[in-house]
Design an enzyme around this catalytic site. Structure first.
Site, PDB file in Angstrom:
ATOM      1  N   ARG A 160      35.473  33.766  -7.502  1.00 51.20           N
ATOM      2  CA  ARG A 160      34.451  34.782  -7.546  1.00 51.20           C
ATOM      3  C   ARG A 160      33.432  34.222  -8.378  1.00 51.20           C
ATOM      4  NH1 ARG A 160      35.003  39.126 -12.140  1.00 51.20           N
ATOM      5  NH2 ARG A 160      34.446  37.227 -13.263  1.00 51.20           N
TER       6      ARG A 160
ATOM      7  N   LYS B 145      44.563  39.677  -3.067  1.00 48.43           N
ATOM      8  CA  LYS B 145      44.062  38.360  -2.220  1.00 48.43           C
ATOM      9  C   LYS B 145      45.218  37.894  -1.134  1.00 48.43           C
ATOM     10  CE  LYS B 145      42.017  36.250  -6.655  1.00 48.43           C
ATOM     11  NZ  LYS B 145      41.690  35.258  -7.420  1.00 48.43           N
TER      12      LYS B 145
ATOM     13  N   LYS C 157      38.212  11.674 -14.625  1.00 47.70           N
ATOM     14  CA  LYS C 157      38.726  10.456 -15.425  1.00 47.70           C
ATOM     15  C   LYS C 157      39.676   9.766 -14.785  1.00 47.70           C
ATOM     16  CE  LYS C 157      37.999  12.656 -19.968  1.00 47.70           C
ATOM     17  NZ  LYS C 157      38.546  13.678 -20.544  1.00 47.70           N
TER      18      LYS C 157
ATOM     19  N   HIS D  16      35.817  23.836  -3.740  1.00 47.12           N
ATOM     20  CA  HIS D  16      35.569  25.188  -4.414  1.00 47.12           C
ATOM     21  C   HIS D  16      34.388  25.753  -3.937  1.00 47.12           C
ATOM     22  CE1 HIS D  16      38.393  24.104  -7.932  1.00 47.12           C
ATOM     23  NE2 HIS D  16      38.888  23.454  -6.912  1.00 47.12           N
TER      24      HIS D  16
ATOM     25  N   ALA E  39      36.807  37.877  -5.428  1.00 48.32           N
ATOM     26  CA  ALA E  39      37.326  36.880  -4.573  1.00 48.32           C
ATOM     27  C   ALA E  39      38.019  37.042  -3.467  1.00 48.32           C
ATOM     28  CB  ALA E  39      38.144  35.626  -5.541  1.00 48.32           C
TER      29      ALA E  39
ATOM     30  N   GLN F  70      38.586  18.825 -26.812  1.00 50.88           N
ATOM     31  CA  GLN F  70      38.687  19.413 -25.478  1.00 50.88           C
ATOM     32  C   GLN F  70      39.647  20.748 -25.675  1.00 50.88           C
ATOM     33  OE1 GLN F  70      40.565  16.065 -23.210  1.00 50.88           O
ATOM     34  NE2 GLN F  70      40.134  17.496 -21.552  1.00 50.88           N
TER      35      GLN F  70
ATOM     36  N   HIS G 236      43.854  36.931 -16.156  1.00 44.56           N
ATOM     37  CA  HIS G 236      42.663  36.650 -16.199  1.00 44.56           C
ATOM     38  C   HIS G 236      41.916  37.432 -17.565  1.00 44.56           C
ATOM     39  CE1 HIS G 236      38.222  37.337 -15.139  1.00 44.56           C
ATOM     40  NE2 HIS G 236      38.461  36.065 -14.529  1.00 44.56           N
TER      41      HIS G 236
ATOM     42  N   ASP H 123      31.584  33.101 -12.598  1.00 42.48           N
ATOM     43  CA  ASP H 123      31.223  33.951 -13.636  1.00 42.48           C
ATOM     44  C   ASP H 123      30.212  34.942 -13.351  1.00 42.48           C
ATOM     45  OD1 ASP H 123      33.256  33.096 -15.009  1.00 42.48           O
ATOM     46  OD2 ASP H 123      32.152  31.185 -15.552  1.00 42.48           O
TER      47      ASP H 123
ATOM     48  N   GLU I 204      41.403  16.595  -9.346  1.00 43.14           N
ATOM     49  CA  GLU I 204      40.070  17.211  -9.356  1.00 43.14           C
ATOM     50  C   GLU I 204      38.810  16.451  -9.810  1.00 43.14           C
ATOM     51  OE1 GLU I 204      40.229  21.439  -9.879  1.00 43.14           O
ATOM     52  OE2 GLU I 204      39.013  21.404 -11.576  1.00 43.14           O
TER      53      GLU I 204
HETATM   54  P1  FAD Z   1      38.574  37.395  -8.920  1.00 44.73           P
HETATM   55  O1  FAD Z   1      40.061  37.389  -8.242  1.00 44.73           O
HETATM   56  O2  FAD Z   1      37.517  38.208  -8.235  1.00 44.73           O
HETATM   57  O3  FAD Z   1      39.149  38.154 -10.209  1.00 44.73           O
HETATM   58  C1  FAD Z   1      38.168  38.414 -11.445  1.00 44.73           C
HETATM   59  C2  FAD Z   1      38.616  39.563 -12.147  1.00 44.73           C
HETATM   60  O4  FAD Z   1      38.639  40.734 -11.215  1.00 44.73           O
HETATM   61  C3  FAD Z   1      40.299  39.868 -12.339  1.00 44.73           C
HETATM   62  O5  FAD Z   1      40.287  40.193 -13.937  1.00 44.73           O
HETATM   63  C4  FAD Z   1      40.820  40.337 -11.428  1.00 44.73           C
HETATM   64  O6  FAD Z   1      41.836  40.676 -11.845  1.00 44.73           O
HETATM   65  C5  FAD Z   1      39.808  41.548 -11.035  1.00 44.73           C
HETATM   66  N1  FAD Z   1      39.699  41.610  -9.647  1.00 44.73           N
HETATM   67  C6  FAD Z   1      40.218  41.027  -8.493  1.00 44.73           C
HETATM   68  N2  FAD Z   1      40.198  41.341  -7.275  1.00 44.73           N
HETATM   69  C7  FAD Z   1      39.787  42.818  -7.634  1.00 44.73           C
HETATM   70  C8  FAD Z   1      39.580  43.932  -6.740  1.00 44.73           C
HETATM   71  N3  FAD Z   1      39.531  43.783  -5.392  1.00 44.73           N
HETATM   72  N4  FAD Z   1      39.286  45.184  -7.421  1.00 44.73           N
HETATM   73  C9  FAD Z   1      39.292  45.087  -8.781  1.00 44.73           C
HETATM   74  N5  FAD Z   1      39.323  44.116  -9.604  1.00 44.73           N
HETATM   75  C10 FAD Z   1      39.764  42.834  -9.209  1.00 44.73           C
HETATM   76  N6  FAD Z   1      34.542  28.659 -11.382  1.00 44.73           N
HETATM   77  C11 FAD Z   1      33.365  27.998 -10.884  1.00 44.73           C
HETATM   78  O7  FAD Z   1      32.016  28.585 -11.250  1.00 44.73           O
HETATM   79  N7  FAD Z   1      33.202  26.928  -9.930  1.00 44.73           N
HETATM   80  C12 FAD Z   1      34.636  26.735  -9.788  1.00 44.73           C
HETATM   81  O8  FAD Z   1      34.692  25.480  -9.003  1.00 44.73           O
HETATM   82  C13 FAD Z   1      35.906  27.101 -10.267  1.00 44.73           C
HETATM   83  N8  FAD Z   1      37.205  26.604  -9.948  1.00 44.73           N
HETATM   84  C14 FAD Z   1      38.070  27.457 -10.407  1.00 44.73           C
HETATM   85  C15 FAD Z   1      39.524  26.891 -10.166  1.00 44.73           C
HETATM   86  C16 FAD Z   1      40.556  27.436 -10.798  1.00 44.73           C
HETATM   87  C17 FAD Z   1      41.962  27.064 -10.359  1.00 44.73           C
HETATM   88  C18 FAD Z   1      40.513  28.561 -11.527  1.00 44.73           C
HETATM   89  C19 FAD Z   1      41.856  29.284 -12.088  1.00 44.73           C
HETATM   90  C20 FAD Z   1      39.204  29.171 -11.926  1.00 44.73           C
HETATM   91  C21 FAD Z   1      38.057  28.359 -11.283  1.00 44.73           C
HETATM   92  N9  FAD Z   1      36.590  29.038 -11.773  1.00 44.73           N
HETATM   93  C22 FAD Z   1      35.758  28.457 -11.241  1.00 44.73           C
HETATM   94  C23 FAD Z   1      36.620  30.008 -12.776  1.00 44.73           C
HETATM   95  C24 FAD Z   1      36.614  31.450 -11.744  1.00 44.73           C
HETATM   96  O9  FAD Z   1      35.301  31.616 -11.236  1.00 44.73           O
HETATM   97  C25 FAD Z   1      36.455  32.653 -12.978  1.00 44.73           C
HETATM   98  O10 FAD Z   1      37.692  32.410 -13.778  1.00 44.73           O
HETATM   99  C26 FAD Z   1      35.974  33.899 -12.800  1.00 44.73           C
HETATM  100  O11 FAD Z   1      35.806  34.675 -13.804  1.00 44.73           O
HETATM  101  C27 FAD Z   1      37.044  34.465 -11.847  1.00 44.73           C
HETATM  102  O12 FAD Z   1      37.290  33.984 -10.583  1.00 44.73           O
HETATM  103  P2  FAD Z   1      38.515  34.584  -9.796  1.00 44.73           P
HETATM  104  O13 FAD Z   1      38.187  33.777  -8.336  1.00 44.73           O
HETATM  105  O14 FAD Z   1      39.796  34.585 -10.126  1.00 44.73           O
HETATM  106  O15 FAD Z   1      37.823  36.191  -9.292  1.00 44.73           O
END
Ligand code: FAD
Length: 286
Positions: free
Chosen positions: A107, A163, A270, A77, A123, A210, A147, A109, A17
């Site tokens: 999704r 999802k 890195k 992403h 998402a 870290q 989460h 933040d 990554e």
């Molecule tokens: P979601 O899947 O939408 O979930 C978020 C919360 O909502 C969870 O608590 C879930 O249980 C809940 N939820 C999900 N779907 C529903 C629904 N239909 N109804 C009700 N509740 C629901 N962030 C960045 O800004 N840029 C990046 O490039 C990035 N890369 C990442 C890569 C990985 C592998 C991971 C694990 C995280 C990454 N993140 C990144 C962080 C991520 O954006 C955050 O963790 C964010 O808070 C949640 O994203 P998500 O896609 O899991 O959201």
């Protein structure tokens, strides 16, 4: 090549990554990092998306470079909170034109200011949208420890089922440092009848600072065995780096020995860490 096909090739797949810089002038530095990582022939290289899409042009440029110059499958992403459908369309068109066909749909933040486009809430909304707008292979995030916003792990797992039903092709996990947590998570997925392939996320921690940052951002548990390493070597950067790489290599060996073939390494720009890790796995990767 689609990542969903790579995951089925029966080999140990290691992916790496990179993240985009904050300024356009530094994009070339990141491209050099990509070139060094590409020499290791990872299964794919992912490029993250800056918070609120602030650096989306850089993510696009880096993904195109990975795909077309390095000739390694790129995983771009893409976050959706605060983005409009028009903005998503624009990026999807650009990705299609440059043969970037793997997207990790997230999704992101939630912005502190509540005035933003609400075209996508979760998402899963973005996953469905991308699947309806081209021949993309779409991944989603998952969290072996739940989460941080989820009321319970069980509820979070139900959201993963949404999802899956939205058409996700694979999941990548948040980093974890205790493989048993990951094995329990796989068991829970099985119980929920979620059958989407899962890529295990491993981060080589190479500096004591870290650890705190990772815990704060992701809430990931740091097991006593790893805490002891940080306490012993945290003040000695070279020793800490070596210990962190060996710890990640041991995690990967244990995962592979237990049937997990797809591991994503959070290499954080890195290449030297990625190289050292690969050297530790040389015979296993043959
Ligand atoms: P979601 O899947 O939408 O979930 C978020 C919360 O909502 C969870 O608590 C879930 O249980 C809940 N939820 C999900 N779907 C529903 C629904 N239909 N109804 C009700 N509740 C629901 N962030 C960045 O800004 N840029 C990046 O490039 C990035 N890369 C990442 C890569 C990985 C592998 C991971 C694990 C995280 C990454 N993140 C990144 C962080 C991520 O954006 C955050 O963790 C964010 O808070 C949640 O994203 P998500 O896609 O899991 O959201």
């Amino acid at each position: 090549m689609k990542i969903k096909d790579i995951l089925q090739n029966g080999k140990l797949n290691l992916s790496l990554e990179v993240f985009p810089p904050k300024e356009w002038l530094k994009v070339d530095d990141t491209l050099r990092v990509v070139d060094q990582m590409a020499l290791l022939r990872p299964s794919f290289i992912s490029v993250t998306y800056g918070a609120a899409g602030g650096t989306k042009a850089y993510t696009k440029k880096i993904a195109e470079h990975i795909q077309n110059e390095s000739k390694i499958p790129a995983l771009a992403h893409l976050t959706c909170v605060g983005a409009s459908k028009e903005q998503a369309d624009e990026l999807l068109t650009a990705f299609r034109q440059s043969s970037v066909t793997n997207i990790l749909a997230l999704r992101g933040d939630i912005p502190s200011d509540s005035e933003y486009p609400k075209d996508f809430i979760h998402a899963s909304d973005l996953i469905r949208y991308i699947k309806d707008h081209g021949d993309f292979c779409v991944g989603g995030a998952c969290y072996p420890e739940g989460h941080p916003e989820a009321a319970s792990i069980d509820r979070d797992m139900d959201m993963l089922k949404i999802k899956e039903d939205s058409g996700v092709d694979f999941f990548t996990t948040q980093m974890f440092f205790d493989n048993n947590i990951f094995y329990c998570f796989l068991n829970k997925l099985y119980q929920k009848q979620i059958n989407t392939p899962v890529i295990a996320g491993v981060m080589p921690i190479t500096a004591a600072s870290q650890v705190k940052r990772v815990m704060k951002l992701s809430g990931t548990v740091v097991p006593p065995r790893f805490r002891a390493i940080v306490e012993k070597f945290g003040d000695n950067p070279a020793a800490m780096q070596q210990a962190g790489i060996v710890y990640a290599a041991e995690q990967i060996i244990d995962l592979y020995a237990n049937g997990v073939q797809n591991v994503h390494v959070y290499t954080m720009n890195k290449p030297q860490v990625a190289t050292a890790l690969k050297n530790n796995l040389q015979e296993i990767l043959k």
